[in-house]
Each structure stands twice: as structure tokens, then as C-alpha cells.
Design an enzyme around this catalytic site. Structure first.
Site, mmCIF file in Angstrom:
data_model
loop_
_atom_site.group_PDB
_atom_site.id
_atom_site.type_symbol
_atom_site.label_atom_id
_atom_site.label_comp_id
_atom_site.label_asym_id
_atom_site.label_seq_id
_atom_site.Cartn_x
_atom_site.Cartn_y
_atom_site.Cartn_z
ATOM 1 N N HIS A 1 -2.694 68.032 -19.828
ATOM 2 C CA HIS A 1 -2.059 66.720 -19.918
ATOM 3 C C HIS A 1 -0.682 66.765 -20.557
ATOM 4 C CE1 HIS A 1 -1.980 62.385 -20.309
ATOM 5 N NE2 HIS A 1 -1.835 62.460 -21.616
ATOM 6 N N GLU B 1 -6.424 54.387 -30.072
ATOM 7 C CA GLU B 1 -6.747 55.607 -29.325
ATOM 8 C C GLU B 1 -7.224 56.675 -30.296
ATOM 9 O OE1 GLU B 1 -3.599 56.791 -26.616
ATOM 10 O OE2 GLU B 1 -3.404 54.758 -25.883
ATOM 11 N N ARG C 1 -7.891 64.520 -29.616
ATOM 12 C CA ARG C 1 -8.139 65.066 -28.275
ATOM 13 C C ARG C 1 -8.640 66.497 -28.223
ATOM 14 N NH1 ARG C 1 -3.072 62.559 -25.136
ATOM 15 N NH2 ARG C 1 -3.942 60.482 -25.321
ATOM 16 N N HIS D 1 -6.347 66.598 -21.789
ATOM 17 C CA HIS D 1 -6.870 65.251 -22.021
ATOM 18 C C HIS D 1 -8.361 65.293 -21.716
ATOM 19 C CE1 HIS D 1 -7.443 60.952 -21.912
ATOM 20 N NE2 HIS D 1 -6.191 60.763 -22.277
ATOM 21 N N ARG E 1 -0.928 66.993 -30.248
ATOM 22 C CA ARG E 1 -0.238 65.696 -30.318
ATOM 23 C C ARG E 1 -1.221 64.540 -30.503
ATOM 24 N NH1 ARG E 1 1.119 61.671 -26.248
ATOM 25 N NH2 ARG E 1 0.014 62.958 -24.756
HETATM 26 P P1 FAD Z 1 9.421 62.872 -17.750
HETATM 27 O O1 FAD Z 1 9.104 61.446 -17.874
HETATM 28 O O2 FAD Z 1 8.397 63.759 -17.211
HETATM 29 O O3 FAD Z 1 10.754 63.018 -16.935
HETATM 30 C C1 FAD Z 1 11.197 64.301 -16.521
HETATM 31 C C2 FAD Z 1 12.371 64.096 -15.595
HETATM 32 O O4 FAD Z 1 13.020 65.344 -15.375
HETATM 33 C C3 FAD Z 1 11.985 63.590 -14.216
HETATM 34 O O5 FAD Z 1 12.938 62.649 -13.836
HETATM 35 C C4 FAD Z 1 12.081 64.834 -13.340
HETATM 36 O O6 FAD Z 1 12.372 64.578 -12.007
HETATM 37 C C5 FAD Z 1 13.248 65.533 -14.001
HETATM 38 N N1 FAD Z 1 13.306 66.974 -13.743
HETATM 39 C C6 FAD Z 1 12.379 67.913 -14.013
HETATM 40 N N2 FAD Z 1 12.815 69.122 -13.639
HETATM 41 C C7 FAD Z 1 14.051 68.945 -13.114
HETATM 42 C C8 FAD Z 1 15.000 69.807 -12.527
HETATM 43 N N3 FAD Z 1 14.798 71.118 -12.384
HETATM 44 N N4 FAD Z 1 16.159 69.267 -12.084
HETATM 45 C C9 FAD Z 1 16.416 67.938 -12.178
HETATM 46 N N5 FAD Z 1 15.532 67.070 -12.726
HETATM 47 C C10 FAD Z 1 14.364 67.586 -13.184
HETATM 48 N N6 FAD Z 1 2.470 59.539 -23.654
HETATM 49 C C11 FAD Z 1 2.375 58.501 -24.527
HETATM 50 O O7 FAD Z 1 3.041 58.498 -25.565
HETATM 51 N N7 FAD Z 1 1.568 57.440 -24.227
HETATM 52 C C12 FAD Z 1 0.808 57.387 -23.108
HETATM 53 O O8 FAD Z 1 0.107 56.420 -22.875
HETATM 54 C C13 FAD Z 1 0.863 58.471 -22.202
HETATM 55 N N8 FAD Z 1 0.113 58.480 -21.078
HETATM 56 C C14 FAD Z 1 0.281 59.488 -20.184
HETATM 57 C C15 FAD Z 1 -0.428 59.457 -18.989
HETATM 58 C C16 FAD Z 1 -0.227 60.427 -18.030
HETATM 59 C C17 FAD Z 1 -0.989 60.384 -16.749
HETATM 60 C C18 FAD Z 1 0.690 61.475 -18.280
HETATM 61 C C19 FAD Z 1 0.928 62.545 -17.254
HETATM 62 C C20 FAD Z 1 1.372 61.544 -19.477
HETATM 63 C C21 FAD Z 1 1.173 60.557 -20.434
HETATM 64 N N9 FAD Z 1 1.861 60.575 -21.643
HETATM 65 C C22 FAD Z 1 1.748 59.537 -22.515
HETATM 66 C C23 FAD Z 1 2.868 61.596 -21.908
HETATM 67 C C24 FAD Z 1 4.252 61.010 -21.607
HETATM 68 O O9 FAD Z 1 4.171 60.202 -20.464
HETATM 69 C C25 FAD Z 1 5.284 62.074 -21.369
HETATM 70 O O10 FAD Z 1 5.217 63.050 -22.361
HETATM 71 C C26 FAD Z 1 6.683 61.482 -21.387
HETATM 72 O O11 FAD Z 1 6.749 60.427 -20.480
HETATM 73 C C27 FAD Z 1 7.711 62.540 -21.054
HETATM 74 O O12 FAD Z 1 8.945 61.921 -20.900
HETATM 75 P P2 FAD Z 1 10.212 62.818 -20.566
HETATM 76 O O13 FAD Z 1 11.350 61.882 -20.420
HETATM 77 O O14 FAD Z 1 10.314 63.912 -21.539
HETATM 78 O O15 FAD Z 1 9.854 63.506 -19.180
HETATM 79 C C1 SIN Z 2 -3.925 57.905 -22.459
HETATM 80 O O1 SIN Z 2 -3.677 56.771 -22.069
HETATM 81 O O2 SIN Z 2 -5.055 58.305 -22.733
HETATM 82 C C2 SIN Z 2 -2.792 58.852 -22.622
HETATM 83 C C3 SIN Z 2 -2.127 58.620 -23.899
HETATM 84 C C4 SIN Z 2 -1.254 59.793 -24.268
HETATM 85 O O3 SIN Z 2 -1.239 60.815 -23.598
HETATM 86 O O4 SIN Z 2 -0.582 59.672 -25.290
#
Ligand code: FAD
Ligand code: SIN
Length: 536
Positions: free
Chosen positions: A356, A119, A295, A247, A391
Site C-alpha cells: 500500500h 483509523e 497496520r 494495508h 506509517r
Molecule cells: P501521487 O499522488 O502518487 O502522485 C505521483 C505523481 O507523479 C503522479 O502524477 C504520477 O503520474 C507522477 N509520476 C510518477 N512517475 C513519473 C515519471 N516518471 N514522470 C512523470 N510523472 C511521474 N494516504 C492518506 O494520508 N490517507 C488516505 O486515506 C490514503 N488512502 C489511500 C488509498 C489508496 C488506495 C492508496 C493507493 C493510497 C492511499 N494513501 C492515503 C496514500 C496517499 O494517497 C499517497 O501516499 C499520496 O497521495 C502520495 O501523494 P504524492 O503526491 O506523493 O504522489
Molecule cells: C485507508 O483508507 O485505509 C487508507 C488510509 C491511509 O493509507 O492512510
């Protein structure tokens, strides 16, 4: 009103929250772990991750120093080098663990080696992925693993409202108060609309990012920055909020779509090329790494080309790629494009940048401790120092795994010394009534997104930021008035939280008098020699 006690309270059931819960349930089998999540357990940013997890895997070609150098380069001078080293070096072990729990990653055809993707900003192929729905595979694995532990209880449809601190015992707490302590949180049980007091020895904030602050975002609607806003209200430290990552390639949908559908950077890693509407490549004018530059550079280039040419989108050309191979790697993207009337093998895919990822967040140290005692943060709601000003792709899932592990170890060491504070009063709902006009809230959210998208987007200026702050202040005052008089609802709380996130982004952006990483301002296009984190 209900008071619940638990040893360990986790907010969020994405990769950070569930990984922490699983690890801690193993280390501390006699301690109760309660995971709150605001909708259902599977809904998170995590589940939508496409590209995968970056980790040094093929040690014949790749090594830690290369991954560290790529991360530092993308972060544009603001990464904390010790944290980068920790995440990169501990990452492969953490990935191995989720593989042991059942996570599948694609392997090369007929070989027992992982198919490592590339990537933007990576100098080697190092992204482990499962087709183009890696996030769902990880979310599924973690939910299944968490179910094996009797001491993990997941409460769905519980919306965390505020962290509880000494403030709730009637003491004055300001941002410089030493030894602020977290005793748990107030949460809205959405099933019966009651506000419950949840008390714990320690609280881990894993509430994810806040992409919904912009009109166009790849983040699901739950991504409203709740944990960061709660920590800031509780007088915790927050940093680097000006660095919101756009993104480069969300699928352009003229009808508008929330969230915007992502066309993974892995598609460019696979050979797709960014082009304009007449099929000319343009990235050579911006960076020698072309379509695979980091990015911030690619998103700004697309934005500049769209403005120069007066078009609504740019294009991703996949027509030269092998059809079966494309379908095998990107089945979700292929289907979504077809649904939109675009066959990626015959026409270029229309793409636009969309918000993103939130690089800043709750300031934490190397073991995930925030500035508030007994409050840790992991994942997208935290700012560990890994990402700096931008990032590197696929470093987010890796960071969440590494920090969930580190926090679990630190909690294991200290939990014996922490007690549950049970003198906490119930939530005070005096003087509030059901809001008569929900439109005030829905319109408030729309206005907020407009302000942020027009004035605090990819390109900023002093005048735009000033205008945004003025508008946000008005919206803040109106919303606080509504909050004082209305019964609590998730919509109202999300609006409040989004206003806080918008304010933190805009204020940090105003303070940064230079262009660095994801923050670009026409008033200060160059960089200062002095490198500063923006801590609020
Ligand atoms: P999340 O997975 O967002 O989980 C947050 C949790 O908190 C959820 O369960 C939500 O319900 C809960 N929550 C929020 N507010 C409250 C509240 N007030 N009360 C109770 N619960 C609450 N990163 C990579 O490294 N590789 C990738 O390929 C990649 N692709 C991506 C593609 C997309 C479309 C997106 C949107 C992001 C991508 N990212 C990627 C970024 C990555 O997915 C996220 O940064 C990561 O998953 C965040 O994980 P987290 O556990 O911190 O939060
Ligand atoms: C993507 O698949 O382009 C997202 C990867 C990332 O946000 O790290």
C-alpha cells in the site's frame, strides 16, 4: 532534439506536486513552473485515497501531543521526532488552506462541525474525510486551483527518465561526490516519442510510491517508484526502503485485480470487526487495540491467521452496522462489494493484505532538500523521517501538504542564486532500435513481482532475501542489456525503475538484523537497542 527551459520543474501532479506548484506560483508570480506527469493530470495515488487526512481538529478532545505520540508509536522507534512535531503542528493550517481552495470534508449531520473518523493506531477521532473518496476530492481541488495560475504549465504524458547532473557534463559522479547538482531531467514526450531535455533552476520530485513492485497492491499502475530510482541512479541518498507498508484490508478478488481495491481502515474505525471464515474474531490474540491496532500488526495477524487456517483471505464483518449510515460513509466500497457479489450488510467482506505505501524514499531534510543540490522531494517519493518503520494511517496526505509548503518557502528564499545550466547534451540514443519482443519486458515485470511477493513480503528470512537478491541480479543484468540496445519506452523504464526499487527494498531488508515496524524476519524476531536508519 528539443530543449525546454523553465525556472522550476515539478515531477508529478498528485497532492505533493500540485500543492507545491500552487504555493510557489503565488509566491513567485514571475517564475515559470512546469509540472510533468506521466499520464493524465488526475491519475495519481492521491486520487484513490479513501480514509482521509489526519489532523488535530477537535481541540477539546485532541491535542498535538496525542497525535505525536500515536505517530511515534506506529513508527516503532524510527521516526525523527522533530519532523513528527513539525508535521503534526503545521498540519491543521495546511488543511485549512486546501479547504479555502475548495476541498470539501464531511460534516456531522445538521451541525457545522467536521465528522472526524478514526483509523488504526489513532487514539482520537482526527481524520477529515469526504465520504470514502477523499483523495479524489483533494485531487479535483488542486487541479482546479492550479488552473488559476498562468505561470503553472502542466505537461501531461511526459515521462521523466533521468535527473541531469554533472555526470551529463562528462564529470565523474559517485555516491560520495560532494555538491552533486541537479539541472533538470530528460523526459519522454509520449505523444511523439521524442526525448526532450528539460532544464531548470530547481527540480522538485513528487513522483509518489512504488507499490507496483508487488503482485498485489492498492497502488495504481503508475506507482512504479520512478523518482526514487532516478534519484538513486543520480547518486542521491535513499533511506528506509525495507519498510513497505501492507494495508491489512484490500478486497479479496479470486480473479486477481491490479490494483487491488481498498477497503478503508475507516470501515474498522466505524465499527467493522476482523473475523475468520467461521465468524470468530481473532485480533484479541495479537493486540489489545483489536481491529484498530497499527497496520503492521494487523497485516501480520491476518497473514498469520491465513497461514494457520489454510485460507485465501480473512473477513471484515459489517453486518451489525447501520445500513444507511454505512452507505452514507462508504458509498464506493459498498458499490464495489455489491459488484463482487458481496452485500456488506448481509455477508462478511473477504479481505487480504496488499502492498500500500512506501515509507522510505529519497532522504530529505526538514525543508525537503535531498542530498543532491537543487533537487527537493515531497510526498511518497521522499523520506522525511515522519513515518519511521511504519506509517500511521492518514498521515501521508498531511505530510505532503506540510512539506510542499516548506519546500515552496525554501525555493522562494534561494531561487535568485540558481541559474540554468544550458551546456547539457541531448539524450544519447545511439545504437538502439525498437524492441522486437515486448514480451521480454512484460515477463520481466511479472517475474519481479513474483520474486518480491514470495521472498520479500510481510514475513522475511535471510534465505528468502538472499534468493530474492540473486534472482533480482539476473533480472537486472538482462534488463540493462535490453536498455542498452532498445529504444526507450515507458514500459522498459518502469521495469528498470521497479528493479531498482526491489533491489533497494531487499538490500535494506538484508541489512536490518532485527524485526521492527513493517520489517519482520524469522531470523531476528526481536529488536536491537541501537536504532539505525538504513541509508543507501
Ligand atoms: P501521487 O499522488 O502518487 O502522485 C505521483 C505523481 O507523479 C503522479 O502524477 C504520477 O503520474 C507522477 N509520476 C510518477 N512517475 C513519473 C515519471 N516518471 N514522470 C512523470 N510523472 C511521474 N494516504 C492518506 O494520508 N490517507 C488516505 O486515506 C490514503 N488512502 C489511500 C488509498 C489508496 C488506495 C492508496 C493507493 C493510497 C492511499 N494513501 C492515503 C496514500 C496517499 O494517497 C499517497 O501516499 C499520496 O497521495 C502520495 O501523494 P504524492 O503526491 O506523493 O504522489
Ligand atoms: C485507508 O483508507 O485505509 C487508507 C488510509 C491511509 O493509507 O492512510
Amino acid at each position: 532534439m528539443t530543449q525546454i527551459k523553465t525556472d522550476i520543474l515539478v515531477l508529478g501532479s498528485g497532492i505533493a506536486g500540485l500543492t507545491f506548484a500552487i504555493k510557489t506560483a503565488k509566491q513567485l508570480p514571475d517564475r515559470q513552473i512546469m509540472v510533468l506527469t506521466k499520464t493524465n493530470e488526475g491519475e495519481s495515488n492521491t486520487r484513490y485515497a479513501q480514509g482521509g487526512v489526519a489532523a488535530v481538529w477537535n481541540v477539546e478532545k485532541d491535542n498535538f501531543d496525542k497525535h505525536i505520540a500515536d505517530t511515534l508509536d506506529a513508527g516503532d522507534g524510527l521516526c525523527k521526532e522533530d519532523i513528527v512535531r513539525i508535521v503534526v503542528e503545521e498540519g491543521p493550517e495546511r488543511v485549512r488552506e486546501i479547504i479555502e481552495w475548495g476541498a470539501r470534508f464531511d460534516k456531522e449531520k445538521e451541525l457545522d462541525v467536521y465528522d472526524l473518523a478514526r483509523e488504526g493506531g489513532h487514539s482520537e477521532n482526527r481524520i477529515l474525510h469526504f465520504k470514502d473518496f477523499t483523495g479524489w476530492e483533494i485531487q479535483r481541488t488542486l487541479m482546479e486551483e492550479a488552473m488559476k495560475f498562468d505561470n503553472i504549465k502542466v505537461l501531461e504524458h511526459y515521462f521523466a527518465l533521468d535527473f541531469i547532473t554533472q555526470h551529463h557534463l562528462g564529470r565523474m559522479v559517485i555516491r560520495v561526490t560532494p555538491n552533486i547538482e541537479c539541472y533538470g531531467c530528460y523526459a519522454l514526450n509520449k505523444q511523439n516519442n521524442s526525448i526532450e531535455t528539460i532544464l531548470s533552476r530547481v527540480t522538485i520530485c513528487c513522483t509518489g510510491g512504488g507499490g507496483q513492485v508487488y503482485k498485489s497492491t492498492t497502488n495504481p499502475i503508475i506507482a512504479t517508484g520512478d523518482g526514487v530510482a532516478m534519484a538513486y541512479r543520480a547518486k542521491g541518498r535513499v533511506e528506509n526502503m525495507e519498510f513497505m507498508q501492507f494495508h491489512p484490508t484490500a478486497l479479496y478478488n479470486p480473479a486477481g485485480e491490479n490494483p487491488s481495491f481498498l477497503v478503508s481502515e475507516a470501515v474498522r474505525g466505524h465499527g467493522a470487526i476482523l473475523k475468520n471464515e467461521v465468524g470468530e474474531a481473532f485480533m484479541q490474540e495479537y493486540d489489545p487495540r483489536l481491529s484498530l491496532a497499527p497496520r503492521d500488526i494487523v497485516a501480520r495477524a491476518i497473514d498469520a491467521e491465513m497461514k494457520k487456517r489454510g485460507t485465501d483471505c480473512m473477513y471484515l464483518d459489517c453486518r451489525h452496522l447501520d445500513h444507511d449510515d454505512f452507505l452514507a460513509h462508504f458509498p464506493t466500497i459498498y458499490d464495489k462489494c455489491l459488484e463482487m457479489g458481496v452485500n456488506p450488510m448481509k455477508s462478511m467482506i473477504p479481505v487480504v493484505p496488499a502492498c500500500h505505501y512506501m515509507c522510505g524514499g529519497i532522504l530529505v531534510d526538514a525543508v525537503g532538500r535531498s542530498s543532491i543540490h537543487r533537487l527537493y522531494a515531497a510526498g511518497e517519493s521522499s523520506s522525511t523521517g515522519l513515518h519511521g518503520a511504519n506509517r500511521l494511517a492518514s498521515n501521508s496526505l498531511l505530510e505532503a501538504l506540510v512539506f510542499a509548503h516548506r519546500i515552496s518557502d525554501d525555493v522562494f528564499k534561494h531561487i535568485g542564486a540558481w541559474t540554468i545550466e544550458d551546456r547539457i547534451p541531448d539524450w544519447n540514443a545511439e545504437g538502439t532500435t525498437d524492441p522486437q519482443e515486448m514480451v521480454l519486458i512484460t515477463q520481466g515485470i511479472k517475474e519481479l513481482k513474483e520474486i518480491m511477493s514470495y521472498y520479500v513480503g510481510i514475513v522475511r528470512s535471510n534465505l528468502r532475501l538472499k534468493r530474492a537478491l540473486d534472482r533480482l541480479y539476473l533480472l537486472y543484468q538482462e534488463t540493462e542489456e535490453l536498455y542498452r540496445t532498445s529504444t526507450i519506452s515507458p514500459q522498459l523504464m518502469e521495469l528498470r525503475n521497479l528493479i531498482t526499487i526491489a533491489y533497494l527494498i531487499t538490500r535494506s531488508a538484508t541489512h536490518r538484523r532485527e524485526s521492527r515496524g513493517l520489517h519482520f524476519t524469522t531470523d531476528y524476531p526481536g529488536q536491537l537497542e541501537f536504532k539505525e536508519f538504513s541509508i543507501l
